[in-house]
Write an enzyme that holds these catalytic residues in place. Sequence first.
Site, PDB file in Angstrom:
ATOM      1  N   ASP A 124      -0.124   0.046  -5.353  1.00  0.00           N
ATOM      2  CA  ASP A 124      -1.247   0.788  -4.787  1.00  0.00           C
ATOM      3  C   ASP A 124      -2.412   0.720  -5.765  1.00  0.00           C
ATOM      4  O   ASP A 124      -2.216   0.495  -6.966  1.00  0.00           O
ATOM      5  CB  ASP A 124      -0.880   2.246  -4.512  1.00  0.00           C
ATOM      6  CG  ASP A 124      -1.733   2.856  -3.400  1.00  0.00           C
ATOM      7  OD1 ASP A 124      -1.279   2.853  -2.244  1.00  0.00           O
ATOM      8  OD2 ASP A 124      -2.863   3.289  -3.675  1.00  0.00           O
TER       9      ASP A 124
ATOM     10  N   CYS B  12      -1.421   3.950  10.881  1.00  0.00           N
ATOM     11  CA  CYS B  12      -1.262   5.191  11.659  1.00  0.00           C
ATOM     12  C   CYS B  12      -2.565   5.417  12.426  1.00  0.00           C
ATOM     13  O   CYS B  12      -3.268   6.404  12.240  1.00  0.00           O
ATOM     14  CB  CYS B  12      -0.911   6.375  10.768  1.00  0.00           C
ATOM     15  SG  CYS B  12      -1.972   6.599   9.339  1.00  0.00           S
TER      16      CYS B  12
ATOM     17  N   GLY C 133       6.656   7.095   0.484  1.00  0.00           N
ATOM     18  CA  GLY C 133       7.577   7.518   1.532  1.00  0.00           C
ATOM     19  C   GLY C 133       8.352   6.370   2.143  1.00  0.00           C
ATOM     20  O   GLY C 133       9.577   6.402   2.251  1.00  0.00           O
ATOM     21  N   LYS C 134       7.643   5.309   2.537  1.00  0.00           N
ATOM     22  CA  LYS C 134       8.314   4.153   3.120  1.00  0.00           C
ATOM     23  C   LYS C 134       9.044   3.354   2.047  1.00  0.00           C
ATOM     24  O   LYS C 134      10.081   2.731   2.326  1.00  0.00           O
ATOM     25  CB  LYS C 134       7.315   3.275   3.872  1.00  0.00           C
ATOM     26  CG  LYS C 134       6.739   3.945   5.123  1.00  0.00           C
ATOM     27  CD  LYS C 134       5.827   3.005   5.884  1.00  0.00           C
ATOM     28  CE  LYS C 134       5.228   3.675   7.118  1.00  0.00           C
ATOM     29  NZ  LYS C 134       4.258   4.745   6.777  1.00  0.00           N
TER      30      LYS C 134
ATOM     31  N   CYS D 178       0.872  -1.182   0.000  1.00  0.00           N
ATOM     32  CA  CYS D 178       0.000   0.000   0.000  1.00  0.00           C
ATOM     33  C   CYS D 178       0.904   1.224   0.000  1.00  0.00           C
ATOM     34  O   CYS D 178       0.945   1.999   0.955  1.00  0.00           O
ATOM     35  CB  CYS D 178      -0.915   0.003   1.221  1.00  0.00           C
ATOM     36  SG  CYS D 178      -1.885  -1.504   1.433  1.00  0.00           S
TER      37      CYS D 178
END
Length: 393
Positions: free
Chosen positions: A234, A335, A215-216, A210
């Site tokens: 994604d 998150c 960023g990751k 995902c």
Amino acid sequence: MTPAARVQAAIDILDEIIAAARDGGPAADTLIARYFKARRYAGSKDRRAVRDLLYDAVRRTADRPADGRAAMAGLARERPELARLFDGSSHGPAPLKPDDPASEASIVPAWIKPLLANLLTEAEQQALLERAPLDLRVNTLKSGAGDCLGEFPEGTPLDHLPDALRLPEGFPVELTDAWKSGQVEVQDAGSQIISMACEAQPGMTVIDLCAGAGGKTLALAAAMEGRGRLVACDAIRSRLSRLPERAGRAGAHFIETLLLDQGKEIEKLAPLAGLADIVLVDAPCSGTGTWRRNPEARWRLTPQRLERLVSEQARILDFAAPLVAPGGRLVYAVCALTTQEGSGQIDAFIARHPGWTPVLQHIPPGRSCGHGVLLTPAHDGTDGFFFVVLKKA
């Protein structure tokens, strides 16, 4: 704009934000930009003052207010100088009356409080709305943390994260040569901790399932030193389309992208079945861990939406598991700070999928939460996250 007119402008924009939160419309920043684009007469001081006012009102109120006036009236009850600006002038709000609706001050929506992880005490909940710092990840494909300290003398190294720097809020990172050349990326310390927990190594096959804007993915690319196979997936084209440019700037040219069709992911991922040393599932979630960056998200979340998110997380985990090679690892992260999305989600996954063993993380930040780790703003100075590492038999 007069001070009273600024208050009325904040009320007008809050009306739009409240409606968008209720109906799934645009984000607050988009609505603010649209409002001022149509009102060129508002100067930079006006825009800043209005923005500060309305975000003060948003942060103050956890449950979605009836309208913008109620949100601002609640704030005015606590600020006599603001209440005086409800003066009935030609561009200002009508005077406040004792029986006017006014929103109550709160941090967490009442309905979600019982659903939060037990570690999140009342004292910790206060920190969910504090101003977030600005964290950088030094891109080791291009630079080292020591090199970038010279570029950012205001930066503070973070314990346990050798490639992280913390800057004052509002620092213009994207104007620096270090950012333009790909030496640094803006990334919260919590996200960096999760990327580090993956323990990606050069030569591995890694899937970021995902990936969003990546960023990751970029952090994993740096850990892999540009060697191996790294696939960023994604189902939302607009997010994934941002990754190639970011990867180019970062020097991570070996990243592959794979656009998935929602509901048909298994077919698209079939060629990768059983090949991955690591699969990262940074799942769509309630965002309860990011309220300090996006306080209006509290107004968008409902019990029904949370239920849909929990179901979607389970579905993604179910098609992620077959991608992992024997002995490989599945890293699940959200998150979010609700039990259903964190420890409860993993308990249910292990019950559905025998043969997976939780791997205890010996990372100093965070606290044990079920089979995983919980990060919170108060305890760890990060956004709120739950993550767990599972090993396949």
